[in-house]
Design an enzyme around this catalytic site. Structure first.
Site, PDB file in Angstrom:
ATOM      1  N   LYS A  23       0.827  -1.215   0.000  1.00 38.81           N
ATOM      2  CA  LYS A  23       0.000   0.000   0.000  1.00 38.81           C
ATOM      3  C   LYS A  23       0.854   1.254   0.000  1.00 38.81           C
ATOM      4  O   LYS A  23       0.553   2.232  -0.706  1.00 38.81           O
ATOM      5  CB  LYS A  23      -0.925  -0.013   1.215  1.00 38.81           C
ATOM      6  CG  LYS A  23      -1.802   1.246   1.356  1.00 38.81           C
ATOM      7  CD  LYS A  23      -2.805   1.370   0.217  1.00 38.81           C
ATOM      8  CE  LYS A  23      -3.583   2.686   0.291  1.00 38.81           C
ATOM      9  NZ  LYS A  23      -4.382   2.806   1.516  1.00 38.81           N
ATOM     10  N   LYS A  27       1.197  12.034   5.621  1.00 36.29           N
ATOM     11  CA  LYS A  27       1.439  10.857   6.465  1.00 36.29           C
ATOM     12  C   LYS A  27       1.828   9.655   5.607  1.00 36.29           C
ATOM     13  O   LYS A  27       2.793   8.942   5.908  1.00 36.29           O
ATOM     14  CB  LYS A  27       0.189  10.545   7.289  1.00 36.29           C
ATOM     15  CG  LYS A  27       0.320   9.381   8.262  1.00 36.29           C
ATOM     16  CD  LYS A  27      -0.216   8.064   7.707  1.00 36.29           C
ATOM     17  CE  LYS A  27      -1.702   8.099   7.478  1.00 36.29           C
ATOM     18  NZ  LYS A  27      -2.233   6.758   7.049  1.00 36.29           N
TER      19      LYS A  27
END
Length: 279
Positions: free
Chosen positions: A174, A245
């Site tokens: 991911k 992030k």
């Protein structure tokens, strides 16, 4: 499936994922720090828990999708040993859908193993629309037997499953995916700016890109991304914060494994202005 399913985190992604599960007939218990999404799920037939620990106590498969590493650890461990793991039964499975550092999932898995609890990291991609449609792609790390146990759940929330290795490797997949999306977003923005300042309208340039070699998921969904940024909690700055992030995770993991990622490092420094309406 006769197993009881728990779902913690009912935000933009979690709420539609949980909705699809309860509509599919699963025995579902949900928890979120906000009462409103729990009430909506209750109306559809889900049960509302009073805490993350209660979800762990009652459920066989406990899915979590929260924002970051700190929230994952809060859900699993709690502030005083009152998280999911404190009450989880041997043989149960914790599934981490959040995008976090692989080592966070590995720490959770090591602690869970001592209690006979399994852990999978099962990161999802496809945005809110994919969560609503049940067409997410799911990148999974962990034991194959646990993946098969959870497959009926995954088949409801996703369309394509990839078992990519041990615990933490779903996160790596991911993070690598997000790295490419974000870098593509920056290159699309710069290409549109160049075209606009030279005299080509952005909408026309997007048509050119989507029929040419500059095409990408970011280009094909450019207007959607802009609309999402406007409606995102905190607006474009809030969406950029989450993107920062994710791209920071890529930089950190790259450092951990010795992978030089210069374009990624630059993209991380440019996140603040990515979703501004100038192109």
């Amino acid at each position: 499936m006769d197993k009881k399913i728990g779902f913690i985190g009912l935000g933009a992604m979690g709420k539609p994922m949980a909705t699809n599960l309860v509509k599919a007939g699963f025995n579902l218990t949900v928890y979120d720090i906000r009462p409103e999404p729990m009430q909506e799920l209750e109306k559809l037939g889900a049960k509302a828990a009073r805490s993350a620990q209660e979800v762990g106590e009652q459920c066989d498969i406990i899915e979590t999708i929260v924002v970051d590493d700190a929230q994952v650890e809060e859900v699993v461990f709690g502030t005083a040993g009152n998280g999911v793991l404190a009450a989880a039964r041997p043989g149960s499975i914790i599934v981490i859908h959040s995008t976090v550092h692989p080592k966070t999932c590995q720490r959770v898995a090591a602690a869970a193993k001592e209690k006979g609890v399994g852990v999978l990291d099962a990161c999802v991609s496809g945005a809110e629309s994919g969560a609503q449609a049940g067409t997410l792609s799911i990148m999974i790390g962990g034991e194959a037997a646990l993946v098969e146990t959870c497959r009926p759940v995954f088949d409801v929330i996703g369309q394509t499953l990839f078992h990519v290795g041990d615990v933490g490797m779903g996160e790596v997949a991911k993070i690598a995916n997000n790295l490419m999306v974000i870098v593509n977003q920056h290159s699309t923005r710069e290409g549109l700016r160049l075209a606009r300042l030279a005299g080509i309208e952005p909408k026309k340039m997007l048509e050119v890109i989507m029929a040419s070699s500059g095409d990408s998921w970011a280009a094909r969904n450019w207007e959607l991304l802009r609309d999402l940024a406007v409606d995102y909690p905190g607006g474009p700055a809030g969406m950029a914060k989450v993107g920062y992030k994710d791209i920071s995770l890529a930089v950190t993991v790259g450092h951990d494994v010795g992978a030089a990622l210069p374009m990624t490092a630059l993209a991380s420094q440019l996140m603040e202005g990515l979703f501004l309406k100038e192109d």
